[in-house]
Motif scaffolding. Sequence first.
Motif, PDB file in Angstrom:
ATOM      1  N   LEU A  50       0.587  -0.907  -0.406  1.00  0.00           N
ATOM      2  CA  LEU A  50       0.169  -0.212   0.286  1.00  0.00           C
ATOM      3  C   LEU A  50       1.111   1.291   0.088  1.00  0.00           C
ATOM      4  O   LEU A  50       0.712   2.490  -1.024  1.00  0.00           O
ATOM      5  CB  LEU A  50      -1.180  -0.056   0.879  1.00  0.00           C
ATOM      6  CG  LEU A  50      -1.716   1.199   1.327  1.00  0.00           C
ATOM      7  CD1 LEU A  50      -2.525   0.846   0.028  1.00  0.00           C
ATOM      8  CD2 LEU A  50      -2.484   1.058   2.619  1.00  0.00           C
ATOM      9  N   TYR A  97      -7.483   5.985  -2.192  1.00  0.00           N
ATOM     10  CA  TYR A  97      -8.054   5.041  -1.640  1.00  0.00           C
ATOM     11  C   TYR A  97      -7.941   3.742  -2.581  1.00  0.00           C
ATOM     12  O   TYR A  97      -7.170   2.647  -2.726  1.00  0.00           O
ATOM     13  CB  TYR A  97      -8.582   4.387  -0.745  1.00  0.00           C
ATOM     14  CG  TYR A  97      -8.456   3.687  -0.029  1.00  0.00           C
ATOM     15  CD1 TYR A  97      -7.657   2.908   0.786  1.00  0.00           C
ATOM     16  CD2 TYR A  97      -9.587   2.190  -0.214  1.00  0.00           C
ATOM     17  CE1 TYR A  97      -7.885   1.343   1.661  1.00  0.00           C
ATOM     18  CE2 TYR A  97      -9.633   1.491   0.624  1.00  0.00           C
ATOM     19  CZ  TYR A  97      -8.395   0.817   0.918  1.00  0.00           C
ATOM     20  OH  TYR A  97      -8.894  -0.116   2.299  1.00  0.00           O
ATOM     21  N   ASN A 101      -4.750   1.185  -3.614  1.00  0.00           N
ATOM     22  CA  ASN A 101      -5.611  -0.306  -2.542  1.00  0.00           C
ATOM     23  C   ASN A 101      -4.988  -1.100  -3.496  1.00  0.00           C
ATOM     24  O   ASN A 101      -5.867  -1.043  -4.381  1.00  0.00           O
ATOM     25  CB  ASN A 101      -6.697   0.073  -2.100  1.00  0.00           C
ATOM     26  CG  ASN A 101      -7.020  -1.848  -1.315  1.00  0.00           C
ATOM     27  OD1 ASN A 101      -6.059  -1.821  -0.904  1.00  0.00           O
ATOM     28  ND2 ASN A 101      -8.411  -1.032  -0.713  1.00  0.00           N
TER      29      ASN A 101
END
Length: 110
Positions: A50, A97, A101
């Motif tokens: 990440l 995100y 991700n």
Amino acid sequence: IPKPVKELFDGLRVRWICRKLGFERLSLKNNKLRCYFVANPQSSFFETDLFQAILQYVSVGGQLKGYTLKQSRNYLILIKDGVNGLKQARKMLQELYGEVNPDAKASANK
């Protein structure tokens, strides 16, 4: 629902997204969002996929979207100018995100 309650909920949602992205704290002042990564430079977070994806995103295309990274004495900080409120901060962080991700990308490619 009263406006202050909605803003409180937006604040909580922003904090949840920040935690998912590995940010320890955030600051939104003068239309500038600062997201602080964990303070411990020895943290295993900095070796995760990440974190590597966030670095790559910011270095490759993030600057076009206004993201910059800054190293302070204690923190690595992700900065985004032109953020006008918690609702916009939440949208921006959700978008980030979704881009970085690994789990979200894997499920989108199936």
